[in-house]
Scaffold this active site. Structure first.
Site, PDB file in Angstrom:
ATOM      1  N   HIS A   1      45.193  36.718  36.537  1.00 44.74           N
ATOM      2  CA  HIS A   1      46.191  35.931  35.816  1.00 44.74           C
ATOM      3  C   HIS A   1      47.348  36.795  35.342  1.00 44.74           C
ATOM      4  O   HIS A   1      47.312  38.021  35.411  1.00 44.74           O
ATOM      5  CB  HIS A   1      45.544  35.198  34.639  1.00 44.74           C
ATOM      6  CG  HIS A   1      44.926  36.095  33.606  1.00 44.74           C
ATOM      7  ND1 HIS A   1      45.660  36.828  32.694  1.00 44.74           N
ATOM      8  CD2 HIS A   1      43.630  36.369  33.332  1.00 44.74           C
ATOM      9  CE1 HIS A   1      44.842  37.502  31.906  1.00 44.74           C
ATOM     10  NE2 HIS A   1      43.606  37.254  32.279  1.00 44.74           N
TER      11      HIS A   1
ATOM     12  N   CYS B   1      38.692  40.252  33.499  1.00 50.02           N
ATOM     13  CA  CYS B   1      39.728  39.665  34.343  1.00 50.02           C
ATOM     14  C   CYS B   1      40.705  40.723  34.838  1.00 50.02           C
ATOM     15  O   CYS B   1      40.775  41.822  34.319  1.00 50.02           O
ATOM     16  CB  CYS B   1      40.490  38.586  33.582  1.00 50.02           C
ATOM     17  SG  CYS B   1      39.656  36.990  33.559  1.00 50.02           S
TER      18      CYS B   1
END
Length: 283
Positions: free
Chosen positions: A240, A256
């Site tokens: 992201h 992440c």
């Protein structure tokens, strides 16, 4: 692993909201509403788990996906030699997953209703007759199972991602051509990004493109190996954007992969990276 979200943004101005769900708990986030959007030609929809949106109360939109890519056709012997295509299986109906290519093998049922997108997406690993061995978006990481070919829709593409944790760098290939090579932020020593082979299973568009997750977030088929029940989430890892560009290149997340916002926009809006894209994460 920091968030969970809902699908592809409609870059071609073809967005039609067909369904909305609410009170979805994100990894590291408070319950948020989500709405899924259709994507150009590949199955999509996203849901990530997050570390930093706790208590945000933000609303993410999500809509079901259209799959218009042609059915996969086996290459002929006369085809030119090049990097192999990835075969992607998808279904908006429950799918029986077997332990082997045999109706008599033990079976489990995966339900697309359990995905925010309302669609199951698998990366095909192998084929035996009418059976497909696929990577599964379940724990433990690297799990595989067998599906009947007739139970899913098939498409193919030639994209892949290679991520070096030691170099903190993400490289995107289309066939044998590098179409992106950029620095990333990865997991900390205590909450590392897990190595292995995964694939993009969904994509989300957060409500505020300037907030923690940036303008887009891809959900991977893998999970954190240290975070199992964080703020109601299940530890899905993802790729992201970020509201902290200075964190790019560091060990900063709960698992992440963080990209600069301009880079995640390029992946979605210019490159059009499809779901089912393999992601190889190496130390």
């Amino acid at each position: 692993m920091e968030e969970r979200a809902a699908s592809w943004a409609d870059i071609a101005a073809r967005t039609t909201v067909r369904r909305a769900r609410s009170s979805i708990r994100l990894f590291g986030a408070a319950a948020v509403a989500v709405t899924v959007l259709p994507w150009l030609s590949s199955p999509s929809a996203a849901l990530l788990r997050s570390e930093a949106a706790a208590g945000s109360g933000a609303t993410w939109e999500q809509t079901p996906t259209n799959t218009t890519a042609p059915l996969w056709v086996a290459p002929q012997a006369t085809d030119p030699v090049e990097s192999p295509a990835s075969l992607v299986a998808s279904s908006s109906e429950p799918v029986a997953v077997h332990d082997g290519p045999d109706e008599a093998s033990s079976v489990r049922l995966l339900d697309p209703a359990d995905e925010v997108s309302g669609q199951l997406v698998f990366l095909v690993k192998d084929q035996v007759s009418d059976w497909l061995e696929v990577y599964l978006p379940v724990r433990p990481n690297g799990s595989t199972g067998w599906l009947r070919r007739g139970d899913v829709e098939l498409s193919e593409h030639r994209y892949r991602i290679e991520l070096s944790l030691s170099k903190r760098r993400l490289v995107v290939f289309q066939a044998d051509e590098i179409v992106m090579d950029e620095p990333v932020g990865v997991g900390t020593e205590s909450t590392p990004t897990p190595g292995g082979v995964y694939y993009l299973k969904e994509l989300l568009r957060p409500p505020d493109p300037e907030a923690f997750y940036g303008p887009y977030a891809y959900g991977l088929s893998g999970f954190s190996e240290t975070e199992f029940d964080y703020n109601g989430g299940v530890g899905v890892i993802g790729i992201h954007g970020t509201d902290d560009p200075a964190s790019i290149g560091g060990d900063v997340s709960r698992g992440c992969i963080r990209l600069d916002n301009d880079d995640i926009i390029r992946l979605v809006e210019e490159i059009g990276l499809p779901l089912g894209t393999p992601v190889a994460i190496e130390a």
